[in-house]
Structure formats: structure tokens, C-alpha cells
Design a protein around this motif. Structure first.
Motif, short mmCIF file in Angstrom:
data_model
loop_
_atom_site.label_atom_id
_atom_site.label_comp_id
_atom_site.label_asym_id
_atom_site.label_seq_id
_atom_site.Cartn_x
_atom_site.Cartn_y
_atom_site.Cartn_z
N VAL A 4 0.85 -1.19 0.00
CA VAL A 4 0.00 0.00 0.00
C VAL A 4 0.89 1.24 0.00
O VAL A 4 2.09 1.15 0.24
CB VAL A 4 -0.93 0.04 1.24
CG1 VAL A 4 -1.82 -1.19 1.28
CG2 VAL A 4 -0.11 0.15 2.53
N ARG A 5 0.27 2.36 -0.27
CA ARG A 5 1.04 3.60 -0.18
C ARG A 5 0.14 4.68 0.39
O ARG A 5 -1.06 4.72 0.18
CB ARG A 5 1.62 3.97 -1.54
CG ARG A 5 0.80 4.80 -2.51
CD ARG A 5 -0.50 4.17 -2.94
NE ARG A 5 -1.08 4.79 -4.11
CZ ARG A 5 -1.88 5.86 -4.10
NH1 ARG A 5 -2.21 6.45 -2.98
NH2 ARG A 5 -2.37 6.34 -5.23
N ARG A 31 -2.52 -5.83 8.82
CA ARG A 31 -3.43 -6.98 8.81
C ARG A 31 -3.02 -8.04 7.83
O ARG A 31 -3.28 -9.21 8.02
CB ARG A 31 -4.80 -6.48 8.37
CG ARG A 31 -5.86 -6.52 9.40
CD ARG A 31 -7.04 -5.81 8.81
NE ARG A 31 -8.03 -6.78 8.41
CZ ARG A 31 -9.20 -6.89 9.02
NH1 ARG A 31 -9.50 -6.10 10.02
NH2 ARG A 31 -10.07 -7.78 8.62
N ASN A 32 -2.43 -7.58 6.72
CA ASN A 32 -2.12 -8.52 5.64
C ASN A 32 -0.63 -8.80 5.52
O ASN A 32 -0.19 -9.35 4.52
CB ASN A 32 -2.67 -7.96 4.32
CG ASN A 32 -4.18 -7.88 4.35
OD1 ASN A 32 -4.86 -8.90 4.27
ND2 ASN A 32 -4.72 -6.69 4.51
N GLY A 33 0.12 -8.41 6.53
CA GLY A 33 1.57 -8.64 6.48
C GLY A 33 2.21 -7.96 5.28
O GLY A 33 3.14 -8.50 4.68
N GLY A 34 1.69 -6.77 4.92
CA GLY A 34 2.15 -6.12 3.69
C GLY A 34 3.18 -5.03 3.94
O GLY A 34 3.64 -4.80 5.06
N ARG A 35 3.55 -4.36 2.84
CA ARG A 35 4.52 -3.27 2.90
C ARG A 35 3.80 -1.93 2.78
O ARG A 35 2.76 -1.83 2.13
CB ARG A 35 5.52 -3.39 1.75
CG ARG A 35 6.57 -4.45 1.97
CD ARG A 35 7.29 -4.79 0.68
NE ARG A 35 7.96 -3.62 0.08
CZ ARG A 35 9.12 -3.11 0.50
NH1 ARG A 35 9.73 -3.66 1.52
NH2 ARG A 35 9.66 -2.09 -0.10
N TYR A 36 4.42 -0.92 3.39
CA TYR A 36 3.82 0.42 3.42
C TYR A 36 4.80 1.41 2.81
O TYR A 36 5.93 1.57 3.30
CB TYR A 36 3.54 0.78 4.87
CG TYR A 36 2.80 2.08 5.11
CD1 TYR A 36 1.44 2.07 5.43
CD2 TYR A 36 3.46 3.31 5.10
CE1 TYR A 36 0.76 3.25 5.70
CE2 TYR A 36 2.79 4.49 5.36
CZ TYR A 36 1.44 4.46 5.66
OH TYR A 36 0.77 5.62 5.94
N VAL A 37 4.37 2.03 1.74
CA VAL A 37 5.23 3.02 1.07
C VAL A 37 4.73 4.43 1.42
O VAL A 37 3.52 4.69 1.34
CB VAL A 37 5.19 2.84 -0.46
CG1 VAL A 37 6.05 3.90 -1.15
CG2 VAL A 37 5.63 1.43 -0.86
N LEU A 194 6.00 0.65 -8.26
CA LEU A 194 6.23 0.17 -6.89
C LEU A 194 5.38 -1.06 -6.57
O LEU A 194 5.39 -1.55 -5.44
CB LEU A 194 5.94 1.30 -5.89
CG LEU A 194 6.82 2.56 -6.07
CD1 LEU A 194 6.27 3.72 -5.25
CD2 LEU A 194 8.26 2.26 -5.67
N GLY A 195 4.65 -1.53 -7.54
CA GLY A 195 3.85 -2.75 -7.33
C GLY A 195 2.75 -2.58 -6.30
O GLY A 195 2.48 -3.48 -5.50
N ILE A 196 2.13 -1.41 -6.32
CA ILE A 196 1.07 -1.14 -5.34
C ILE A 196 -0.13 -2.05 -5.64
O ILE A 196 -0.62 -2.09 -6.77
CB ILE A 196 0.63 0.34 -5.40
CG1 ILE A 196 1.82 1.27 -5.11
CG2 ILE A 196 -0.53 0.61 -4.43
CD1 ILE A 196 2.48 1.13 -3.78
#
Ligand code: GLU
Length: 441
Positions: A4-5, A31-37, A194-196
Motif C-alpha cells: 500500500v502507499r 493486517r495482511n503482512g504487507g509493505r507500506y510506502v 512500486l507494485g502497489i
């Protein structure tokens, strides 16, 4: 992998309305074990500053959000230039030479004829010679994206199925006359690069999404999932605005609010999750499902913030404030447990702790002087503990026949100088016998 960004424009300090998507993106990533830009949308050179960008980083960290990556659009122009060339080659970006004045006149004329004030695509009809002549006159082109005009449909994670009718919109300007980019194109280029996977932002961007999906398609990029949340307004229903100088996150910090109180108000207002104390942002992340975000307005209530701030402090464990207390010269859990229930803001403890450390201005009514003299004489010997207060007041009750308020209030006023405050049975052992003797007349 969820990516996400949050994409603020560094054109001012962020306010509560900006903090909302900052946090909702964070919750989704956690929540989703994701990355934050964290993406600085700083293509507007006139209004963006590095100082504001640095301020955003500070405010975000204060709220408890730690991005995995920081990018600045001002450093990514080459990517946008490449995308621009591709769109031109695909016939989707075309140069226009109208001045603001000319466009304005055309819009007025359309309105007078009861037609929608949509750009008439006159520039598409220009020949090479027309363009050469206009450029020889010193005109520089701005560039418009040629919309498909087909309804764009997407499934919004918050708002459900959406349709944007791009046929009723003007072809958007993507590149200004001076070559600088408006927000729309760089945003899509970065989302692709960035593969958002999820674009979570305010619902004021729903109609942009129509255009942006067309650009994703034109560039052959993966279209992310969109989630448009309701916008936060102030207590009067007005939107927050950097330009109009809405109270900023930095202002709330300076006023002594807890970051968690601000985070809760910014994110949970306007959802069906209750506004109550949460210990961590992860706790909110786990409980706040996007289905709980209301489709109506989210109205911020400053009185609720004050109540929440106090409740957070009243429930806060000593370990969480140990360092802050220490910096005020206050050590030990007992003083925190004694005083926290009386705090509205953390800094209130500077004054309140004087009830323990002194100085205190005892309040003594003339008619209570004899009673207080007796109280002084009956003050139990040390060591003191939580039972000292009841031993002392039982003895005083027996000796004087006083009870209730007549018994307790003169003692409280003499020992603390106040009508209300922390429990005396816990205060007494912290103050100690010598200081109590000093406070009694
Ligand atoms: N800079 C844009 C804004 O602050 C970002 C919108 C988006 O998330 O795409 O509104």
C-alpha cells in the motif's frame, strides 16, 4: 504480497483528515503482512517544500506508523517522462495550446448553450502546420489524456461496485505548459513501478479513479484494488484543509494529546467500531474491517477527543510512561497509579505531582482550626501504608463525632489545597508524615 502507499502532498503540515488515509493504509498493511510506502507527492514545485515533507515524516512516526520505503516524486521525473512518451506514441496524450482565458471563454459559451463545459478536443484537429505556427507564436503545449469515453467499472473495497462515466469528463491535463506533471500520471506510474496492490484514499478521488484506470490500461500496468473512505470533517461538517490552516497533527502534539488518542479519532470516527481505548495500532488494525467504514460523513468531535485522551491515560500502564515521568523527575509506579486517574493530558501531572512532592498551599477554614490541630496530634507514627488513612480518620471520628464531609473535607483541603483529587489513602504514604505535619496548621 500486499503493498500500500500513503501519498501526501508536502504543501503544509498534515491534519486529521490526512492522518485518516495514513492510518487506514497502515492498518491494511499490518493486517495482511504487507509493505507500506510513504510517497511524497511533491511535483507541485511552487507549493511543496522539503520542510513540510520532513514534518510529515515526524508526524507519521509520532502517530506510530513506520513506512518500509520513502519515495519522492520530485526524484522520479525520468519515469514520468518515459510514460509520457509511451502515451504520446499510443495516441493517448495530445498537445493543446489553448490559454486559460480561451478555455474559460469556451466553458462559458458551453454553459450559455446549456451544454456541459467539457473540453471540446479542438486540439485533436490541429495539423502539423497549425502546431508549428502556434509554437512559432511562442505558445507551449500542455498535454491532455484522451479518455476512452466508456464507463469505467471497479469494485471498491469500501464503497462496493462503482462506475465512473468518463464520457462526461474533460480529457484531463497530465502535463503542464512548463513540462511539470499534475498529480494524475505520476501517481499511476508510481503505483505500477512500486507494485502497489491496494490504493486506499479519500472518496474525493473516486472520479480520478476512472481516469487512472484508463491510464493503467494504456500503460499496460496491473490495476490495483481501490478502497475509497469517507472524509473526516470538523465538528461543523467542514472539510479539513491545509490551505485554510486546519489544526495540524503537530498542533495536537504541542497541545499535549496522546498520539494514540489522535490516531483513534482520525481513523475510527465514522466507522462502526467504538471510539474507546486501544493499546496499540495493531489492535485497531485487527478489529477495523473496511466493511465497518460508514458511507456517510465522518464528523470529528473535539470533546470526544478530550474524553478519550483522559481515558487512555487512566488506563496506561506505568511502563508506558516511565521515561516521560523520569524526565519530569518523577520515579516509581506508585505516584503514577495514584495520579493517572486525575489527568486530562499527561502534562497535568506536573501540577498534580506537587500534591506529593509539594509545595502545597493548604486551605484552612477558621472554624476547622481546632479540628485540624487535633488531627495533627493524632497523626499515626510511621511506617505508613494504605491503612494509615482509615486508622487516623477513625480515631478522629471517635474523638470529635464528625463524619462524612465534615470529617474528610477539612483534611483534604489542608493536605492538598483542593476540593478534589487523588484518593487520600494512597496519597498519604507517598507524602509521608513529616510533610503532612507541615501542611496541617
Ligand atoms: N497526493 C494525493 C492527495 O493527497 C494522493 C491521492 C492518492 O492517494 O492517490 O490527495
Amino acid at each position: 504480497m500486499t503493498v500500500v502507499r500513503w501519498a501526501p502532498s508536502p504543501t503544509g503540515r498534515i491534519h486529521l483528515g490526512n492522518a485518516r488515509p495514513a492510518l487506514l493504509n497502515w492498518f491494511y498493511a499490518r493486517r495482511n503482512g504487507g509493505r507500506y510506502v510513504l510517497r511524497m507527492d511533491d511535483t507541485d514545485h511552487a507549493r511543496s517544500t522539503r520542510e513540510f515533507a520532513d514534518g510529515i515524516e515526524v508526524d507519521l512516526a509520532w502517530l506510530g506508523v513506520t513506512p518500509d520505503l520513502l519515495v519522492r516524486q520530485s526524484e522520479r521525473t525520468a519515469l514520468y517522462d518515459a510514460a509520457k512518451e509511451r502515451l504520446i506514441a499510443a495516441g493517448r496524450l495530445y498537445p493543446c495550446y489553448e490559454t486559460e482565458d480561451e478555455l474559460d471563454r469556451r466553458r462559458k459559451r458551453a454553459r450559455a448553450l446549456n451544454k456541459p463545459p467539457i473540453y471540446d478536443r479542438a486540439a485533436l484537429k490541429l495539423t502539423d502546420e497549425d502546431r508549428a505556427r502556434l509554437e512559432a507564436e511562442g505558445r507551449k503545449p500542455h498535454w491532455r489524456f484522451k479518455l476512452d469515453g466508456k464507463p469505467v467499472q471497479f469494485d471498491d473495497l469500501i464503497k462496493g461496485p462503482q462506475t465512473v462515466n468518463t464520457a462526461s469528463m474533460s480529457d484531463p491535463v497530465l502535463v503542464r505548459e512548463d513540462g511539470s506533471y499534475l498529480y494524475t500520471l505520476p501517481s499511476v506510474v508510481d503505483d505500477i513501478d512500486l507494485g502497489i496492490t491496494h490504493v486506499i484514499r479519500g472518496e474525493d478521488h473516486v472520479s480520478n479513479t476512472g481516469t487512472q484506470i484508463e491510464i493503467f490500461e494504456a500503460l499496460g500496468g496491473q490495476i490495483p484494488t481501490f478502497a475509497h473512505h469517507n472524509l473526516l470533517t470538523d465538528s461543523e461538517g467542514q472539510g479539513f484543509s491545509k490551505r485554510l490552516g486546519s489544526q495540524s497533527i503537530a498542533d495536537f502534539r504541542a497541545e499535549g494529546y496522546e498520539p494514540m488518542a489522535i490516531a483513534i479519532m482520525a481513523s475510527i470516527t465514522g466507522t462502526s467500531l467504538p471510539i474507546e481505548t486501544y493499546e496499540t495500532l495493531d489492535e485497531i488494525a485487527n478489529r477495523l474491517d473496511f466493511g465497518m467504514i460508514s458511507h456517510g460523513a465522518a464528523r470529528f468531535d473535539p470533546a470526544e477527543l478530550d474524553t478519550l485522551n483522559a481515558r487512555l491515560l487512566h488506563a496506561m500502564p506505568y511502563e508506558a510512561v516511565r521515561a516521560r515521568l523520569s524526565s519530569l523527575g518523577l520515579e516509581g509506579e506508585a505516584i503514577w497509579l495514584l495520579l493517572r486517574d486525575n489527568l486530562g493530558k499527561f502534562d497535568d501531572i506536573k501540577e498534580l505531582s506537587k500534591l506529593v512532592t509539594g509545595p502545597v498551599d493548604p486551605v484552612v477554614a477558621d472554624e476547622d482550626r481546632d479540628f485540624l490541630a487535633l488531627a495533627k496530634a493524632l497523626l499515626p507514627p510511621e511506617p505508613w501504608d494504605q491503612t494509615t488513612w482509615s486508622h487516623w480518620t477513625d480515631a478522629l471520628k471517635t474523638a470529635t463525632g464528625r463524619k462524612g464531609k465534615a470529617l474528610f473535607l477539612p483534611l483534604r483541603l489542608a493536605l492538598t489545597g483542593r476540593h478534589d483529587g487523588p484518593e487520600l489513602k494512597s496519597l498519604l504514604p507517598l507524602v509521608g508524615r513529616t510533610a503532612c505535619l507541615d501542611r496541617l496548621p
